[in-house]
Design an enzyme around this catalytic site. Structure first.
Site, mmCIF file in Angstrom:
data_model
loop_
_atom_site.group_PDB
_atom_site.id
_atom_site.type_symbol
_atom_site.label_atom_id
_atom_site.label_comp_id
_atom_site.label_asym_id
_atom_site.label_seq_id
_atom_site.Cartn_x
_atom_site.Cartn_y
_atom_site.Cartn_z
ATOM 1 C CB SER A 266 28.127 37.902 37.215
ATOM 2 O OG SER A 266 29.030 39.000 37.310
ATOM 3 C CG ASP A 267 25.651 41.571 32.055
ATOM 4 O OD1 ASP A 267 26.636 42.314 31.893
ATOM 5 O OD2 ASP A 267 24.696 41.536 31.252
ATOM 6 C CD1 TRP A 268 28.383 46.886 35.987
ATOM 7 C CD2 TRP A 268 30.088 46.888 34.553
ATOM 8 N NE1 TRP A 268 29.190 47.926 36.322
ATOM 9 C CE2 TRP A 268 30.253 47.956 35.458
ATOM 10 C CE3 TRP A 268 31.038 46.695 33.543
ATOM 11 C CZ2 TRP A 268 31.322 48.839 35.386
ATOM 12 C CZ3 TRP A 268 32.103 47.578 33.475
ATOM 13 C CH2 TRP A 268 32.250 48.633 34.393
ATOM 14 N N GLY A 269 28.162 43.733 37.495
ATOM 15 C CA GLY A 269 27.590 44.047 38.800
ATOM 16 C C GLY A 269 26.472 43.147 39.253
ATOM 17 C CB ALA A 270 24.704 40.324 37.611
#
Length: 720
Positions: A266-270
């Site tokens: 995932s991207d950051w915090g996604a």
């Protein structure tokens, strides 16, 4: 370890151990890393325990050979199964040696140099402890309001695909196990993040599946076909479903149709952002949807470690889904050789030898010269050696020319424009005035700049955006230069001096107040560590500019999105049988871009003639040969990028007015005549039909060959 040994290892792990492998934490969580890691978002009270850290699978944003060795050794002592960490970071356009931003690299139209830049970035990162980079970013971009256009190579799916392959080749090499000074690539952002509504980061994307497949997916597929090891999910929705919880996108397309068996992160915090998106009520539902979609690593949120064990024990999630994600992560670690040597490639001696070496800086210089686009020149450039030059503007002495995603680079080490020009023209011929800041200035600064310019023969204005004005979260509705810089230009223009503007920025700009006020415009983008030297050599003519735009410059932001490969309409502007008013047009601006895709000038002039097609007909078995003669009619050697475009005149669905199908770079001496030769086959004419079938249409096709997407010679053929 072979695959069975990895499976045996997984069999020895508790459910909590396995789930912890799926979490990625930033450097400050780890012993020995301190707070030196690069944090790209707010730290949260994540509820992470020491056992979770001990069993975690990867660390984000830490580099430095000695430190990385210490962090890995400390982690290995705590991990009950002896599983090493993966070190990951954003090495987007260089590690310590910073190359031009990717949008600039695209403008070089030179995939060999792009590959070389990625290879150098990988070497510097690998010896400094990095195993994986979150690059290349291959999102197709059409909206310069979006700050992240600087990470892409432009608006064309064909050209983006070529660069995607080149970056992956450079980063990974041929064998990650053998070539320890390479890193695994992670293509991003899957999918179609570049189509965010209103050019606003993290925003909605709403595309038909045909549009998605035709324009936005090809570059991701090209990266995977080149062997890219990882994929990162995007922040946006696709068909109303956020990417990190999108089973259709990640399971059906990426895994099943494309057969991708690498790691999905995932991207950051996604993952946790599935909650505010409105498709998950809480962290448990977010974890449920992400694991079902096939997200292997959750970056910097803790939905998995908090919720997956109970989801598995309750029977709502099959433990096999967890096991397959762990296996993919372990397989990547095995491919990188980390089980045999957890410090793979990390080498303090090599770090001191190769990082920011002269050889690497020379490569950065070369790519910066090839990426700088001459947009306008009324005979002002190159600068005359004897001329007295006034260098004025906020970028005259600035090191803020690296651009976003250059976290290991040093603005202090960047070559500044004033120093480079002084070196080339002599200090007595160059005077410098700041003129104003990026967004603020004083009347005294403006007056001083005017006085300095009045004493000069030629004025060079060094203007642009501060690096934080583009990149992630750097979205703008007003893409003109800041008002104080426009005021500076206006004041200088009143003197009537020959004036050139050099622009340092991360997006196509609305050039009102620039293009109409000065006699020459040089688009330097963020040119990297050697930017000042490269731009100076362009200005003095030591290098003849050859770059060509890969993203259109609008007349104004009101045209956005404006791109070359658009559709026609039922009432196109200029239609012979249409009333003047009732056609698709603006009342206050042209339809076309100010500066189109493929545009760029040189210090010499090239003439085109004798466009020839080998036949008036094409079949599946008989491709066409297309040629055009190009003559350098100027007084100095130069490189011309000859571009081939095609239009399907009548398709099952509407086709673009032009599509790039090939290009040839010709290097010609003064008076030299060369021939650009292209081969065009039936496969290149295929597209996604209404049923998403990928095929061509028989009928007439137009061919356009020229110096950019608008200035071309044309002919046609029939596909039988």
């Amino acid at each position: 370890m072979d695959n069975q040994q990895l499976l045996d290892l997984i069999g020895k792990m508790t459910l909590e151990d396995k789930v912890a492998q799926l979490v990625q934490l930033a450097a400050p969580f780890y012993e020995g890393a301190g707070d030196e890691g690069q944090i790209t978002g707010p730290m949260q009270a994540m509820g992470i325990t020491d056992p979770m850290i001990a069993n975690s699978g990867s660390i984000l944003g830490y580099a430095g050979a000695e430190g990385a060795i210490a962090v890995q050794e400390a982690h290995m002592k705590k991990n009950p199964h002896g599983i090493p960490l993966l070190f990951m970071a954003d090495i987007v356009h260089g590690f310590k040696t910073i190359f031009p931003v990717p949008l600039a690299i695209g403008c070089s139209w030179d995939t060999d140099l792009a590959q070389k830049s990625a290879e150098i970035a990988a070497r510097e990162a690998a010896v400094s402890g990095i195993h994986v980079t979150f690059a290349p970013m291959v999102d197709l971009v059409r909206d310069p309001r979006w700050g992240r256009v600087m990470e892409s190579t432009g608006e064309d799916p064909y050209l983006n695909s070529l660069f995607a392959r080149a970056f992956v080749r450079g980063l990974q090499g041929e064998d990650l196990t053998e070539e320890v000074e390479r890193v695994a690539a992670c293509v991003k952002h899957f999918a179609a993040y570049g189509a965010s509504e209103a050019g606003r980061d993290y925003n909605t994307v709403d595309l038909s599946e045909r549009q998605l497949r035709e324009y936005y997916l090809p570059a991701y597929k090209a990266a995977l076909d080149e062997g890219c090891e990882m994929v990162m999910t995007s922040f946006n929705t696709i068909d109303g479903i956020p990417a990190s919880g999108n089973e259709k996108l990640m399971r059906d397309l990426l895994r099943d149709e494309w057969n991708f068996d690498g790691v999905l992160i995932s991207d950051w915090g996604a993952v946790k952002e599935l909650i505010p998106h409105g498709v998950a009520e809480d962290e448990r539902e977010a974890a449920y949807k992400a694991i079902r979609a096939g997200v292997d690593i959750e970056m910097m949120t803790a939905c998995y470690v908090h919720e997956l064990p109970e989801l598995v024990r309750s029977g709502k999630v099959d433990e096999a889904l967890v096991d397959e994600s762990v296996l993919r992560i372990l397989q990547l670690k095995q491919k990188l050789g980390l089980f045999d040597n957890p410090h793979r490639g990390t080498n303090p001696e090599r770090e001191a030898e190769v990082v920011f070496s002269r050889e690497h800086r020379e490569a950065a210089y070369e790519l910066a010269t090839r990426s700088t686009v001459l947009l306008k020149n009324d005979g002002i450039l190159p600068l005359r050696p004897e001329a007295k030059v006034a260098l004025i503007g906020p970028f005259a002495q600035s090191g803020d020319i690296l651009g976003p995603w250059s976290w290991s680079g040093s603005t202090e080490d960047a070559v500044k424009l004033d120093a480079a020009l002084n070196e080339r023209l002599g200090g007595q011929n160059v005077t410098v005035a700041v003129g104003c800041g990026i967004e603020e200035g004083t009347e005294e600064q403006l007056r001083s700049a005017v006085e300095t310019a009045a004493q000069a023969d030629i004025v060079v204005l060094a203007l642009g955006e501060a690096s934080e004005m583009s990149g992630e979260a750097g979205c703008r509705t007003d893409i003109r230069l800041p008002q104080i810089q426009l005021e500076l230009i206006a004041r200088i223009a009143e003197l009537g001096k020959p004036t050139a503007a050099v622009l340092f920025n991360g997006r196509p700009l609305d050039l009102h107040g620039v293009y109409d006020k000065v006699g020459a415009v040089v688009e330097a983008w963020y040119p990297g560590s050697e930017g000042g030297a490269a731009v100076a050599d362009i200005l003095v003519g030591a290098v003849n500019p050859s770059a060509r735009l890969t993203m259109s410059f609008p007349h104004s932001v009101g045209q956005v999105p404006v791109y070359y490969n658009h559709f026609n309409t039922g009432r196109p502007q200029g239609a012979a049988d249409a009333q003047v008013r009732y056609v698709s047009q603006y009342l206050d601006a042209p339809n076309e871009a100010l500066l189109p895709f493929g545009y760029g000038l040189s210090y010499t002039t090239f003439a085109y003639d004798e466009l020839k097609l080998s036949s008036e007909h094409m079949t599946d078995e008989s491709p066409l040969t297309i040629s055009v003669n190009v003559t350098n009619i100027g007084e100095r050697a130069g490189v011309e990028t000859v571009q081939l475009y095609v239009r399907d005149v009548s398709g099952e669905v509407v086709r673009p007015v032009r599509e790039l199908k090939g290009f040839v770079r010709l290097e010609l001496a003064p008076g030299e005549r060369g021939t650009a030769v292209f081969t065009l086959n039936e496969e290149q004419l295929r597209y996604h039909h209404a049923d998403l079938g990928f095929k061509s249409d028989p009928g007439r096709f137009e061919v356009f060959v020229g110096r950019n997407s608008q200035d071309t010679l044309n002919d046609s053929f029939i596909l039988n």
